[in-house]
Design an enzyme around this catalytic site. Sequence first.
Site, PDB file in Angstrom:
ATOM      1  N   GLU A  27       0.863  -1.185   0.000  1.00  0.00           N
ATOM      2  CA  GLU A  27       0.000   0.000   0.000  1.00  0.00           C
ATOM      3  C   GLU A  27       0.891   1.223   0.000  1.00  0.00           C
ATOM      4  O   GLU A  27       1.912   1.251   0.707  1.00  0.00           O
ATOM      5  CB  GLU A  27      -0.932   0.034   1.213  1.00  0.00           C
ATOM      6  CG  GLU A  27      -1.817   1.278   1.232  1.00  0.00           C
ATOM      7  CD  GLU A  27      -2.831   1.302   2.372  1.00  0.00           C
ATOM      8  OE1 GLU A  27      -3.677   2.207   2.390  1.00  0.00           O
ATOM      9  OE2 GLU A  27      -2.782   0.411   3.235  1.00  0.00           O
ATOM     10  N   CYS A 231      -6.562   1.319   2.813  1.00  0.00           N
ATOM     11  CA  CYS A 231      -7.620   2.326   2.891  1.00  0.00           C
ATOM     12  C   CYS A 231      -7.656   3.249   1.684  1.00  0.00           C
ATOM     13  O   CYS A 231      -8.692   3.845   1.394  1.00  0.00           O
ATOM     14  CB  CYS A 231      -7.465   3.130   4.169  1.00  0.00           C
ATOM     15  SG  CYS A 231      -7.859   2.190   5.651  1.00  0.00           S
ATOM     16  N   ASN A 355     -12.161  -3.127   0.985  1.00  0.00           N
ATOM     17  CA  ASN A 355     -11.068  -3.194   1.954  1.00  0.00           C
ATOM     18  C   ASN A 355     -11.538  -2.626   3.281  1.00  0.00           C
ATOM     19  O   ASN A 355     -11.798  -1.433   3.382  1.00  0.00           O
ATOM     20  CB  ASN A 355      -9.872  -2.387   1.463  1.00  0.00           C
ATOM     21  CG  ASN A 355      -8.795  -2.272   2.537  1.00  0.00           C
ATOM     22  OD1 ASN A 355      -8.006  -3.184   2.728  1.00  0.00           O
ATOM     23  ND2 ASN A 355      -8.774  -1.153   3.265  1.00  0.00           N
ATOM     24  N   GLU A 356     -11.718  -3.474   4.260  1.00  0.00           N
ATOM     25  CA  GLU A 356     -12.071  -3.054   5.621  1.00  0.00           C
ATOM     26  C   GLU A 356     -13.403  -2.314   5.679  1.00  0.00           C
ATOM     27  O   GLU A 356     -13.653  -1.567   6.628  1.00  0.00           O
ATOM     28  CB  GLU A 356     -10.976  -2.165   6.226  1.00  0.00           C
ATOM     29  CG  GLU A 356      -9.704  -2.894   6.560  1.00  0.00           C
ATOM     30  CD  GLU A 356      -8.734  -2.036   7.365  1.00  0.00           C
ATOM     31  OE1 GLU A 356      -9.038  -0.858   7.628  1.00  0.00           O
ATOM     32  OE2 GLU A 356      -7.664  -2.550   7.730  1.00  0.00           O
TER      33      GLU A 356
END
Length: 805
Positions: A27, A231, A355-356
């Site tokens: 990331e 994120c 994602n999350e």
Amino acid sequence: MNERGTLKVFTQERGAELGDLFGIFFEDLNHAADGGLYAELVQNRSFEFDPIDHSDYHALTAWGKVERGKGSAELTVEESAPFSERNKHYAVIEILSEGDGVGILNQGFNSGIPVKEGEAYMFSFYARRDSSFDVPVRIAVEGLDGIVHAAAEIAVCSDEWTKYEAVMTAKATDYSSRLVIVTKGSGKLYLDMVSLFPAKTFRDRPNGMREDIAAMIAELKPKFMRFPGGCLVHDGSLNADERNSMYRWKNTIGDIEQRPARRNNWRYNQTLGLGYYEYFLFCEDIGAKPIPILTAGYDPHHKRIVPLDELQPWIDDALDLIEFACGDSSTEWGGIRAGLGHPEPFGLEYIGIGNEEVGEPFFERYAYFHRAIKEKYPAIKIINSSGPFAAGGEYERGWNSARENRSDLVDEHYYQSPEWFLANYNRYDHFKVDEPKVFLGEYASWGNTYYNALVEAAFMTGLEKNAHAVGLACYAPMLCNVDYVNWKPDMIWFNNHEVYGTVNYYVQQLFMHHQGDHLLKIEARGFERPHAEPAASITGKLTLCTDLCSIQFRDVRLINDETGEIKCFEGLPEVLSDMQEDRLNGTAKRSMELGETDWDSYTLRFKAKKISGPKGFDVCFGKSDDKNQLIWEVGGWQNQDSMVVSKVDGRGSCLTQSLFTVETGIEYDFALEVSGRRIRTYVDGVLINDTEDKLPVIEAVYYSASSDRSTGDVIVKVVNVQEQSAAGQVVLEDLPKTPSMVEVIELSGYGLDEENDFESPKRIVPKRKELHPEANSFFYDFPGHSVTIFRVKKVLKQDRGRRNH
């Protein structure tokens, strides 16, 4: 001397396939791409930095004006006549007086532009000027003392945007240089896309990766790479053309001049020079399967949501990405890939959606993506999300969605204390083989010490032994630039010229190099377990507190659930206020002590109303000091959560989470119920959280075994987290022949607080030795605080022949 234990490995009893178990996660945080893995040395190369990226940014961030001798110039940034409509800004140097030259310099990242003696550097820029076409533009890499390390001259001979290139070879080594561009003459010189790359990138790729960082990643030998986040995948606007947009993969391919600058949600600029094409190439270069993660059109941070009737273009993006990776050149997106220089498909086995994410809007949209992908590409394995917590309401919502949609894998994320990892070593023991598999897409214990890595190794043996349920796992984050830290711990640290692997890196490397293909049955007997005291109840101090909010508390009572005794607290109602105005006035009151309790089973009841502020409040309990306590966070993280958090030595572990928002002006009835180590929380009589703060029960040894299909090796891993050594015998049941040799790779002999660093990058690394057993068993003393791997080598015919002679 302790009695010897026995590790019995049943070499012919295969278990689950280990598949692609251990890989990596990339990331772009901590400047992992720009200023990191992406080899570009110029910061803000297209003059696109903006306050939307970071409040301190502007179009000339990292740039400065150069005026030499009696030279004088005006430096501005314009956008009226750009080279690229997607990157409109460019620098204008108006020559007022030429003197000894005027122009511009770039400071690079970290301490400056790094160059090494004898190495070549590729310079390029887009330029035009309105006069003095016969006057050269001088390009130089200069030290802070003005000494020129490399130089070239370019004739900008047109008033139209033109790309110019030059190769420069450094005459000295200097990691704090500046890139300087100067000229003489008159009129204006216009510059854009100013770039400086080392000629030597990883695998000599143009627009490529920084060689030392990339090589360190490649040396892990990961099975897969997850990208581009994290994120940053879903945080942004829904408009792909906006600078603040969510990460949209189609913006990241093609000519780098046409890739729009993007606000990175880690508060810096993202050039997208490292884009999806480069990600796929890098995966190919290091032998890792690509796992791209795409947004589902939902930003949980800011509640931006694509309406369901407008979702199809987002679904099409996912389908187009699969075609980009897998389609032949006759398909639309396969043809685009071929046009970029890669006619053969990259291949793609996995794709992640989300994602999350937390909240129903994501899971409602996920189902549309899942159906469309499976209909067109049934072989693709689709990864669902279960949020950023190890347990709780949103975690269960994610798993329920995965079961309902028959997702192939579920992405779990958690960053916890080492103690949590030890207490949850057997977390996946009871996961079912016929349900979606776990993709442990982000995990780490808080720290880069030897102790952290040791605990993670113990936990990873549990991942291996549960390969029936755990399909993929990757430590996170992977990269961190030491001068741009957004998050830590991280696996690999670097500056502008050095890189080192943490102890965590070497543990990950050991497990990747020695993963094996199939589990083997293994049993341990006779090892002495450390003495464990019965788990103590949660007792200690209780405190109410708030942060940047004003909360009124009343009717606070502590009830002994075994005896019925009630403690009431005087002086209530009480207002805790920590608003900015209170801080400025010196009247802030953040906390209220409620005393302490030694009761084994109790309930704290109170009423609370938020008067103002962005979040809620905390209930601290089981507190011995600020670094060791439990916290019920009511209205945590953007006022979205009710979480129970355990802190051990200042390192937090979220035990459970559910969605809950504290509304202003509404009085709620709260209850915290503690029994032994069981914790329940209630709001207006409704159960919100239910968890147990488990204490670690240290195993005598942690272990796993597997077989390697290509070599025939038997692999045995043993982790000893105790201080004392563990004497053992490894027995290789049913092995046809005595092994020719046992390779031993071991981490041991280090202090628990020791770390690798720039001064001693190899302070802690595995060591290798050989054993030559005379039978199908051998004795070994596992040092205290150690990770040991045995590779039992297959007997070859020629080996046997040599022995007979």
